[in-house]
Design an enzyme around this catalytic site. Structure first.
Site, PDB file in Angstrom:
ATOM      1  N   HIS A   1      -6.844 -15.572 -13.875  1.00 15.95           N
ATOM      2  CA  HIS A   1      -7.265 -14.184 -14.117  1.00 15.95           C
ATOM      3  C   HIS A   1      -8.420 -13.768 -13.213  1.00 15.95           C
ATOM      4  CE1 HIS A   1      -4.502 -14.502 -17.357  1.00 15.95           C
ATOM      5  NE2 HIS A   1      -5.280 -15.269 -18.101  1.00 15.95           N
TER       6      HIS A   1
ATOM      7  N   LYS B   1      -4.866  23.732   9.195  1.00 11.83           N
ATOM      8  CA  LYS B   1      -5.538  23.904  10.484  1.00 11.83           C
ATOM      9  C   LYS B   1      -6.239  25.261  10.547  1.00 11.83           C
ATOM     10  CE  LYS B   1      -4.685  24.277  15.449  1.00 11.83           C
ATOM     11  NZ  LYS B   1      -3.769  24.028  16.575  1.00 11.83           N
TER      12      LYS B   1
END
Length: 492
Positions: A256, A135
């Site tokens: 697949h 911050k």
């Protein structure tokens, strides 16, 4: 002297980094194992307790949660009143915070982890310091990844540890703490399921649910069979997404992550027969998705084939009696609703990509016949069926379809001609009613010429190449009907 707090779970590179900070006239403070590692390496380091004048308590649960730490981190140095308050309280400024967190994710990957063990690995002081320092990035440097150590040292030496760089580090911090918090929420909500392994046995894997909606794989009701594997989940999702596109009875077989057979029919039994006939070899060990109830008649057919997963909106009791004779087959009951708000996520190094699902369609009336010859009704039906399937096939993708099924699929080649060759060579039939479908435009006319040599009489493709006219001319030469859609369907 500038002050730095070092408290890391991952000790990689921390000793070398600390030694460099000492040479740059930083005073180091640390806790627990980090302090011990630095002392063992003869790095001058003080305990955070010397800052707080308060001992660690509760087995280390409380050590950095103190105004002497957070005041020194959070003070806005552009505000004289903040500095005055620090002076009044005898609190020193903290210039750098180096923290990485208790290994919560690694701890809960163990399928035998207890809730108590998970709780003990929830870091409190670490995220609090990280967030405070991030911050205040205008004044404080925050480091969460060991990979940034070398660049930070370089920038300090060259007087380039500027606000823009500290802001970049701040973004990394909040990304890290966000992922950390998400892992905690997932574990305690029970929406993170440890899988046996990932795509391959050497890879660990989890299934993290972001939704339990009944129209998703995550919200599916599993009626029978062993737990789904990583590959099962991916293939099942691919099959589900495709079968939902059909309003008529439809069957999709996936292997697949690519469809190997897609069929439609007047009923679900006929639809499955068409899907099976499309490629009765590749379907072995595959995933089947159906958009109608599985009946006893269909169950008998499915029972005779080795399948990993069967997905349907419903199974009759008689069908379940038949299919559950096989111990391992997974049976999933799923709502077939399409949610156009769905997004898909793809992980990449250092982040992930997010996009809308490719559920977009082009109406027949918005497609354009670009050749002298127009498609017949049967050719149109073949094209439209194939155009629904093509978004589910890996690019470059070329498929062949007739009015009831796919008849040849060429997926995932590095060039479009290669995909076309595979589809044409594997085709179960080629006649005037079989359409060639391409997910992307033709950059050259060679694919059209190859199709003509194999007897193809109808082609659908996006169009948009600067050499479109070459392909159109080639189609006209061989009497092929070609339609362009104005929309591509790449699937990488």
């Amino acid at each position: 002297m500038k002050k730095a707090i070092l408290s890391v779970s991952n000790k990689s590179g921390i000793v070398e980094f600390a030694k460099s900070l000492i040479k740059l006239d930083y005073e180091l403070y640390s806790t627990g194992g980090t302090k011990g590692a630095l002392e063992d390496a003869s790095v001058p380091v003080k305990s955070v307790s010397e800052l707080t004048q308060f001992p660690e308590i509760m087995d280390g649960r409380v050590k950095t949660l103190h105004p002497a730490v957070h005041g020194g981190i959070l003070a806005d140095r552009d505000k004289p009143e903040h500095l005055e308050q620090l002076s009044e309280q005898h609190i020193d400024l903290i210039d750098m915070v180096v923290v990485n967190l208790y290994p919560f994710q690694k701890t809960v990957e163990n399928p035998d982890v207890t809730e108590a063990e998970a709780i003990e690995n929830i870091d409190i002081g670490g995220p609090t310091m990280l967030r405070a320092a991030a911050k205040n990035f205008k004044h404080v440097t925050t480091i969460v990844h060991p990979s940034d150590y070398n660049e930070v040292i370089e920038r300090i030496r060259e007087d380039r540890l500027d606000e823009a760089y500290r802001k970049a580090l701040m973004i990394k911090v909040f990304t890290h703490t966000n992922e950390y918090d998400h892992a905690i929420v997932s574990f305690f909500k029970g929406d993170s399921e440890q899988l046996r392994y990932g795509e391959n046995p050497q890879q660990s894997a989890r299934f993290v649910r972001t939704s339990n909606s009944k129209h998703t794989i995550a919200g599916a009701k599993q009626l029978h069979g062993k737990a789904l594997s990583f590959n099962n989940i991916k293939d099942a999702d691919s099959a589900l997404s495709l079968v939902k596109k059909f309003s008529e009875p439809a069957a999709v077989a996936v292997k697949h992550m690519n469809p190997c057979g897609v069929g439609i029919g007047d009923n679900i039994e006929i639809a499955f027969k068409h899907a099976y006939d499309a490629d009765n070899q590749s379907i072995f060990g595959g995933i089947i998705a159906l958009n109608r109830t599985v009946t006893a008649e269909l169950a008998e057919t499915l029972h005779a084939i080795f399948l990993e997963v069967v997905i349907a909106p419903r199974f009759t009791d008689e069908a379940l009696d038949i299919l559950t004779q096989k111990k391992n087959i997974r049976l999933l009951e799923i709502d077939m609703t399409i949610d156009n708000r769905e997004e898909e996520f793809v992980s990449v190094s250092g982040g992930y990509l997010v996009q809308d699902k490719d559920n977009f369609e082009v109406a027949k009336e918005d497609m354009k016949v670009v050749t002298d010859k127009a498609p017949t009704d049967d050719q149109w039906d073949a094209m439209l069926l194939g155009w629904k399937v093509i978004p589910s096939v890996k690019s470059n993708a070329v498929i062949l379809s007739n009015t009831k099924q796919t008849v040849g699929i060429g997926a995932g080649q590095m060039n479009r001609v290669g995909s076309a060759k595979i589809a044409l060579e594997r085709a179960i039939e080629i006649n005037d009613n079989v359409a060639l479908v391409s997910d992307g435009f033709f950059p050259m006319d060679d694919t059209v010429e190859l199709a003509a040599q194999h007897g193809i009489k109808a082609i659908i493709q996006p169009g948009g190449s600067i050499k479109d006219q070459d392909s159109i001319d080639m189609a006209n030469k061989y009497g092929i009907a070609m339609v362009t859609t104005g929309m591509r369907h790449f699937k990488h």
